[in-house]
Design a protein around this motif. Structure first.
Motif, mmCIF file in Angstrom:
data_model
loop_
_atom_site.group_PDB
_atom_site.id
_atom_site.type_symbol
_atom_site.label_atom_id
_atom_site.label_comp_id
_atom_site.label_asym_id
_atom_site.label_seq_id
_atom_site.Cartn_x
_atom_site.Cartn_y
_atom_site.Cartn_z
ATOM 1 N N PHE A 190 -55.693 -7.608 81.732
ATOM 2 C CA PHE A 190 -56.638 -6.504 81.754
ATOM 3 C C PHE A 190 -57.458 -6.512 80.473
ATOM 4 C CE2 PHE A 190 -52.479 -4.917 80.388
ATOM 5 C CZ PHE A 190 -52.763 -4.392 79.148
ATOM 6 N N SER A 191 -58.519 -5.710 80.472
ATOM 7 C CA SER A 191 -59.427 -5.626 79.339
ATOM 8 C C SER A 191 -58.990 -4.490 78.421
ATOM 9 C CB SER A 191 -60.857 -5.376 79.840
ATOM 10 O OG SER A 191 -61.752 -5.264 78.749
ATOM 11 N N VAL A 192 -59.089 -4.724 77.116
ATOM 12 C CA VAL A 192 -58.726 -3.701 76.139
ATOM 13 C C VAL A 192 -59.812 -3.624 75.075
ATOM 14 C CG1 VAL A 192 -57.346 -5.381 74.857
ATOM 15 C CG2 VAL A 192 -56.961 -2.943 74.489
ATOM 16 N N GLU A 193 -60.101 -2.433 74.646
ATOM 17 C CA GLU A 193 -61.168 -2.183 73.666
ATOM 18 C C GLU A 193 -60.644 -2.462 72.261
ATOM 19 O OE1 GLU A 193 -64.229 1.507 72.710
ATOM 20 O OE2 GLU A 193 -62.860 1.590 74.414
ATOM 21 N N GLU A 194 -60.600 -3.748 71.909
ATOM 22 C CA GLU A 194 -60.012 -4.163 70.645
ATOM 23 C C GLU A 194 -60.393 -5.615 70.388
ATOM 24 O OE1 GLU A 194 -58.856 -4.111 67.390
ATOM 25 O OE2 GLU A 194 -57.783 -2.387 68.224
ATOM 26 N N GLU A 195 -60.543 -5.970 69.088
ATOM 27 C CA GLU A 195 -60.818 -7.363 68.736
ATOM 28 C C GLU A 195 -59.909 -7.890 67.634
ATOM 29 O OE1 GLU A 195 -65.084 -7.648 68.010
ATOM 30 O OE2 GLU A 195 -65.217 -8.696 69.921
ATOM 31 N N ASN A 196 -59.050 -7.040 67.084
ATOM 32 C CA ASN A 196 -58.118 -7.478 66.059
ATOM 33 C C ASN A 196 -57.023 -8.317 66.721
ATOM 34 O OD1 ASN A 196 -55.657 -7.388 64.393
ATOM 35 N ND2 ASN A 196 -56.852 -6.073 63.054
ATOM 36 N N ASP A 197 -56.930 -9.601 66.334
ATOM 37 C CA ASP A 197 -56.009 -10.514 67.010
ATOM 38 C C ASP A 197 -54.559 -10.058 66.919
ATOM 39 O OD1 ASP A 197 -57.940 -12.223 67.942
ATOM 40 O OD2 ASP A 197 -57.821 -13.597 66.242
ATOM 41 N N GLN A 198 -54.148 -9.565 65.747
ATOM 42 C CA GLN A 198 -52.763 -9.133 65.613
ATOM 43 C C GLN A 198 -52.457 -7.965 66.542
ATOM 44 O OE1 GLN A 198 -51.459 -8.365 61.621
ATOM 45 N NE2 GLN A 198 -51.926 -10.421 60.907
ATOM 46 N N ILE A 199 -53.399 -7.032 66.660
ATOM 47 C CA ILE A 199 -53.189 -5.896 67.548
ATOM 48 C C ILE A 199 -53.177 -6.357 68.999
ATOM 49 C CG2 ILE A 199 -54.150 -3.698 68.349
ATOM 50 C CD1 ILE A 199 -55.213 -3.244 65.548
ATOM 51 N N LEU A 200 -54.051 -7.296 69.348
ATOM 52 C CA LEU A 200 -54.064 -7.820 70.711
ATOM 53 C C LEU A 200 -52.745 -8.506 71.051
ATOM 54 C CD1 LEU A 200 -57.684 -9.299 70.850
ATOM 55 C CD2 LEU A 200 -56.856 -7.262 72.044
ATOM 56 N N HIS A 201 -52.222 -9.311 70.127
ATOM 57 C CA HIS A 201 -50.933 -9.962 70.363
ATOM 58 C C HIS A 201 -49.821 -8.926 70.495
ATOM 59 C CE1 HIS A 201 -52.602 -13.781 68.213
ATOM 60 N NE2 HIS A 201 -52.981 -13.708 69.470
ATOM 61 N N GLY A 202 -49.873 -7.903 69.620
ATOM 62 C CA GLY A 202 -48.861 -6.851 69.690
ATOM 63 C C GLY A 202 -48.939 -6.064 70.983
ATOM 64 N N LEU A 203 -50.155 -5.790 71.448
ATOM 65 C CA LEU A 203 -50.316 -5.028 72.676
ATOM 66 C C LEU A 203 -49.806 -5.828 73.878
ATOM 67 C CD1 LEU A 203 -51.369 -2.387 73.881
ATOM 68 C CD2 LEU A 203 -53.603 -3.456 74.110
ATOM 69 N N ALA A 204 -50.080 -7.130 73.907
ATOM 70 C CA ALA A 204 -49.576 -7.967 75.002
ATOM 71 C C ALA A 204 -48.052 -7.982 75.013
ATOM 72 C CB ALA A 204 -50.126 -9.387 74.869
ATOM 73 N N HIS A 205 -47.441 -8.062 73.821
ATOM 74 C CA HIS A 205 -45.972 -8.046 73.744
ATOM 75 C C HIS A 205 -45.430 -6.667 74.140
ATOM 76 C CE1 HIS A 205 -42.018 -9.251 72.648
ATOM 77 N NE2 HIS A 205 -41.966 -8.562 71.526
ATOM 78 N N PHE A 206 -46.110 -5.610 73.736
ATOM 79 C CA PHE A 206 -45.730 -4.246 74.112
ATOM 80 C C PHE A 206 -45.693 -4.097 75.637
ATOM 81 C CE2 PHE A 206 -47.280 0.371 74.360
ATOM 82 C CZ PHE A 206 -46.011 0.911 74.188
ATOM 83 N N VAL A 207 -46.723 -4.614 76.292
ATOM 84 C CA VAL A 207 -46.782 -4.532 77.754
ATOM 85 C C VAL A 207 -45.624 -5.298 78.390
ATOM 86 C CG1 VAL A 207 -48.127 -5.232 79.780
ATOM 87 C CG2 VAL A 207 -49.262 -4.119 77.857
ATOM 88 N N ARG A 208 -45.349 -6.507 77.889
ATOM 89 C CA ARG A 208 -44.251 -7.301 78.450
ATOM 90 C C ARG A 208 -42.914 -6.582 78.298
ATOM 91 N NH1 ARG A 208 -47.315 -11.690 76.114
ATOM 92 N NH2 ARG A 208 -46.113 -11.500 74.196
ATOM 93 N N LEU A 209 -42.692 -5.972 77.113
ATOM 94 C CA LEU A 209 -41.442 -5.254 76.885
ATOM 95 C C LEU A 209 -41.315 -4.056 77.822
ATOM 96 C CD1 LEU A 209 -41.341 -5.305 72.973
ATOM 97 C CD2 LEU A 209 -39.848 -6.587 74.522
ATOM 98 N N LEU A 210 -42.402 -3.308 77.986
ATOM 99 C CA LEU A 210 -42.364 -2.142 78.874
ATOM 100 C C LEU A 210 -42.082 -2.559 80.310
ATOM 101 C CD1 LEU A 210 -45.397 -0.008 77.591
ATOM 102 C CD2 LEU A 210 -42.979 0.502 77.306
ATOM 103 N N GLU A 211 -42.773 -3.581 80.771
ATOM 104 C CA GLU A 211 -42.604 -3.994 82.166
ATOM 105 C C GLU A 211 -41.184 -4.491 82.430
ATOM 106 O OE1 GLU A 211 -47.076 -5.137 83.656
ATOM 107 O OE2 GLU A 211 -45.819 -6.765 82.870
ATOM 108 N N GLU A 212 -40.601 -5.168 81.450
ATOM 109 C CA GLU A 212 -39.242 -5.683 81.629
ATOM 110 C C GLU A 212 -38.197 -4.577 81.511
ATOM 111 O OE1 GLU A 212 -36.164 -8.794 79.413
ATOM 112 O OE2 GLU A 212 -38.330 -9.015 79.167
ATOM 113 N N ALA A 213 -38.355 -3.721 80.474
ATOM 114 C CA ALA A 213 -37.330 -2.702 80.229
ATOM 115 C C ALA A 213 -37.404 -1.541 81.207
ATOM 116 C CB ALA A 213 -37.454 -2.176 78.793
ATOM 117 N N LYS A 214 -38.614 -1.193 81.671
ATOM 118 C CA LYS A 214 -38.781 -0.032 82.522
ATOM 119 C C LYS A 214 -39.079 -0.392 83.977
ATOM 120 C CE LYS A 214 -40.222 3.327 79.052
ATOM 121 N NZ LYS A 214 -39.229 4.344 79.464
#
Length: 349
Positions: A194-218
């Protein structure tokens, strides 16, 4: 004898855009020595950046529009401005307002959305333009037709005029009221894209990992993301197909994006050698691995990753080598990133 004179109208067309190209304007940019003004600080020795030779002020410059840091405006003393604009220019040229009062009405151009920025992102707004103009002219009256602004995306932009030319860094700017200039990125988190309003690479990597953790844990499916500010804190929220939302501050997402996701990625895995904070020698530090794997849920906390770190006990010369295990804790659908430290070895300076 045939009349060779030709009507002037034959050489142009009102249906064509006759504005000059940014590179043509840049080719005419005037380069001068940094001025010696009594109200200005001294200038640092010349630097070479992006093929241009610049000099930055030795300390902030005070203007009636506010102080300008040495990084924000540098005087261009040599180099090929046209070549710089050819490579980095966004294809536009701007004029400036006829009076100082007109700068307040300029909508910000956002060139880089960054959740760790003190404002909405980085770019050019009326304040940045006015500060740069006052640095270039020294203040006082001016004729707007003498000055040109050349935006260069997230790279430093150019202000040129009779006095010379400045290389100006993008500054923190607020979100435009009409939503213009917003920049977004595509992220892939497992099978989710999906598209996210962000260009900071570290935040983008963190957000992708956040999504993976949520989808797996919840056991949920995330379908979209949103950028917003809550009581002064910049956050990203993600929304599931079931209508649930989960948010995290941008600073925590930036940290999350740098964590090791597997034990073998940690520096001290398999008895790695590490240089202590003081000294040139290295020491061998052995880490036997984590108690829990990334993605495990322990006491309602989601294990998120690992990081090697030196820690400094209060009032002590010792340096403690540790591996931090990070986890996500939830409160009212808002997640925070925390860690506990496994102590490995103590090193004296």
């Amino acid at each position: 004898m045939t009349d060779s004179r030709t009507s002037l109208s034959a050489f142009g067309s009102t249906e064509e855009d006759l504005d000059p190209a940014p590179t043509s304007v840049a080719r005419c940019a005037r380069l001068t020595a940094a001025p010696d003004r009594s109200e200005f600080p001294d200038w640092e020795s010349p630097d070479t950046e992006w093929g241009l030779q610049t000099r930055r002020p030795a300390s902030p410059i005070q203007t009636s529009a506010g102080h300008v840091s040495p990084q924000q405006t540098r005087w261009i003393v040599d180099g090929d401005v046209a070549e710089y604009v050819e490579e980095y220019g966004s294809g536009e040229i701007w004029g400036i307002p006829d009076t100082y009062g007109g700068f307040d009405g300029i909508d910000p151009l956002v060139t880089h959305v960054d959740g760790c920025c003190e404002a909405y992102g980085y770019g050019i707004d009326g304040t940045a333009l006015e500060k740069a103009l006052r640095v270039l002219t020294g203040g006082g009256r001016y004729s707007a037709t003498d000055y040109t602004v050349i935006p260069c995306g997230p790279f430093p932009w150019i202000l040129t005029g009779p006095e010379g030319s400045l290389l100006c860094s993008c500054m923190p700017v607020d979100r435009p009221d009409a939503g213009q200039g917003r920049r977004s990125s595509e992220i892939q988190a497992g099978d989710t894209r999906f598209s996210v309003e962000e260009e900071n690479d570290q935040i983008l990597h963190g957000l992708a990992h956040f999504v993976r953790l949520l989808e797996e844990a919840k056991d949920i499916e995330i379908e979209r993301a949103k950028y917003h500010t809550v009581r002064g804190d910049v956050k990203h929220s993600v929304h599931s197909t079931d209508g649930e939302s989960f948010s995290m501050e941008a600073a925590d997402l930036a940290t999350l994006g740098t964590l090791a996701k597997t034990p073998s990625s940690v520096e001290v895995a398999d008895r790695g050698r590490i240089k202590p904070p003081n000294g040139d020698h290295t020491v061998a530090i052995n880490w036997d691995g984590p108690e829990h794997e990334v993605g495990d849920v322990v006491d309602d906390r989601i294990i998120a990753g690992y990081e090697f770190a030196w820690e400094d006990p209060a009032d002590s010369l010792e340096r403690i080598a540790t591996v931090r295990t990070y986890w996500l804790s939830e409160g009212y659908s808002s997640f925070r990133l925390n860690y506990w430290s496994a102590r490995l070895v103590t090193v004296l300076p």
